[in-house]
Design a protein around this motif. Structure first.
Motif, PDB file in Angstrom:
ATOM      1  N   PHE A   1       0.765  -1.282   0.002  1.00 21.35           N
ATOM      2  CA  PHE A   1      -0.114   0.013  -0.047  1.00 21.35           C
ATOM      3  C   PHE A   1       0.924   1.267  -0.090  1.00 21.35           C
ATOM      4  CE2 PHE A   1      -2.342   3.472   2.492  1.00 21.35           C
ATOM      5  CZ  PHE A   1      -3.382   3.381   1.651  1.00 21.35           C
ATOM      6  N   GLU A   2       1.753   1.398   0.889  1.00 21.63           N
ATOM      7  CA  GLU A   2       2.779   2.641   0.970  1.00 21.63           C
ATOM      8  C   GLU A   2       3.589   2.651  -0.219  1.00 21.63           C
ATOM      9  OE1 GLU A   2       5.252   3.238   4.269  1.00 21.63           O
ATOM     10  OE2 GLU A   2       3.841   2.450   5.602  1.00 21.63           O
TER      11      GLU A   2
ATOM     12  N   TYR B   1       2.355   1.767  -3.426  1.00 21.42           N
ATOM     13  CA  TYR B   1       1.432   2.398  -4.465  1.00 21.42           C
ATOM     14  C   TYR B   1       1.188   3.655  -4.320  1.00 21.42           C
ATOM     15  CZ  TYR B   1      -0.154  -2.618  -4.896  1.00 21.42           C
ATOM     16  OH  TYR B   1      -0.148  -3.775  -5.063  1.00 21.42           O
ATOM     17  N   LEU B   2       1.166   4.517  -2.785  1.00 26.83           N
ATOM     18  CA  LEU B   2       0.928   5.650  -2.470  1.00 26.83           C
ATOM     19  C   LEU B   2       2.273   6.358  -3.166  1.00 26.83           C
ATOM     20  CD1 LEU B   2      -0.379   5.583   1.033  1.00 26.83           C
ATOM     21  CD2 LEU B   2      -1.595   6.122  -1.087  1.00 26.83           C
ATOM     22  N   SER B   3       3.415   5.909  -2.746  1.00 25.17           N
ATOM     23  CA  SER B   3       4.872   6.571  -3.348  1.00 25.17           C
ATOM     24  C   SER B   3       4.630   6.916  -4.945  1.00 25.17           C
ATOM     25  CB  SER B   3       5.911   5.794  -2.872  1.00 25.17           C
ATOM     26  OG  SER B   3       7.152   6.199  -3.561  1.00 25.17           O
TER      27      SER B   3
ATOM     28  N   GLY C   1       1.998   7.095  -6.615  1.00 29.19           N
ATOM     29  CA  GLY C   1       1.212   7.888  -7.066  1.00 29.19           C
ATOM     30  C   GLY C   1       1.390   9.359  -6.736  1.00 29.19           C
ATOM     31  N   CYS C   2       2.523   9.450  -5.693  1.00 30.38           N
ATOM     32  CA  CYS C   2       2.983  10.794  -5.184  1.00 30.38           C
ATOM     33  C   CYS C   2       3.937  10.942  -6.559  1.00 30.38           C
ATOM     34  CB  CYS C   2       3.820  10.682  -3.982  1.00 30.38           C
ATOM     35  SG  CYS C   2       2.824  10.788  -2.572  1.00 30.38           S
TER      36      CYS C   2
ATOM     37  N   GLN D   1       1.818  12.787  -9.146  1.00 31.86           N
ATOM     38  CA  GLN D   1       1.571  14.093  -8.988  1.00 31.86           C
ATOM     39  C   GLN D   1       3.078  14.971  -9.144  1.00 31.86           C
ATOM     40  OE1 GLN D   1      -1.016  15.754  -8.156  1.00 31.86           O
ATOM     41  NE2 GLN D   1      -0.738  17.524  -7.264  1.00 31.86           N
TER      42      GLN D   1
ATOM     43  N   VAL E   1      -0.349   2.595 -11.716  1.00 35.85           N
ATOM     44  CA  VAL E   1      -1.013   3.559 -10.876  1.00 35.85           C
ATOM     45  C   VAL E   1      -1.898   4.609 -11.692  1.00 35.85           C
ATOM     46  CG1 VAL E   1       0.174   3.135  -8.909  1.00 35.85           C
ATOM     47  CG2 VAL E   1       1.021   5.008 -10.375  1.00 35.85           C
TER      48      VAL E   1
END
Length: 182
Positions: free
Chosen positions: A105-106, A108-110, A112-113, A116, A155
């Motif tokens: 999960f972390e 995937y968030l990375s 996603g960041c 951005q 992602v």
């Protein structure tokens, strides 16, 4: 453009044309993605850039997935044409590693960041873009085409190019709808 102004006025622009970022501008965009928060220094990112003939290859990959699902012709047409909405599409992949302290999960968030940060780096250099996802990024044949393994996941698709219009003003949001204090 000042960094705070860039962040407070972020808008996606879907009307993109050539040229796409290249050279130092493209390198800056990728380097910005590589600065995403990264617990454990796992570097859980992979970027696949499609432009020119690469857009046709991406189109074929997405179309193949839609055909496997026996999609209606209107869907097939939309999927086939999607990559050509910009002169460049960067497929951003979370390259997930097994780690006792950093769950998938972390990672995937990375990733996603990273998307951005890449979009903001593009805008800061006079380009524009939009981030798309959708069901095809989860399709097994798309995963196979991009060489995903294990918990790897696309992602998003970051479409980049030169803005074909001025962005609309960013709407003001009422902070009380989103913020509470303890």
């Amino acid at each position: 453009m000042d960094a705070l102004e860039l962040l407070l006025n972020r808008r996606s622009i879907a009307k993109l044309s050539a040229p796409a970022p290249e050279g130092v501008a493209l390198e800056n965009i990728i380097q910005a993605g590589l600065r995403a928060p990264d617990h454990g220094n796992l570097q859980p990112w992979r970027f696949v850039i499609a432009q020119g003939e690469g857009l046709s290859k991406l189109s074929d990959i997405l179309l193949g997935a839609a055909q496997q699902e026996n999609s209606e012709q209107a869907v097939l047409d939309k999927v086939k044409n999607a990559p050509f909405r910009a002169p460049m599409v960067i497929t951003v992949i979370a390259k997930v590693s097994e780690h006792e302290k950093v769950p998938a999960f972390e990672q995937y968030l990375s990733a996603g960041c990273a998307v951005q940060a890449m979009q903001m780096a593009a805008v800061a250099q006079g380009f524009q873009g939009f981030w798309r996802s959708g069901k095809w990024m989860f399709h097994p044949s798309v995963h196979q085409a991009f060489g995903l393994e294990g918990d790897d996941q696309i992602v998003g698709f970051l479409y980049l190019g030169t803005p074909g219009c001025e962005p609309m003003k960013a709407p003001k949001r009422n902070l009380s709808n989103f913020v509470e204090f303890m």
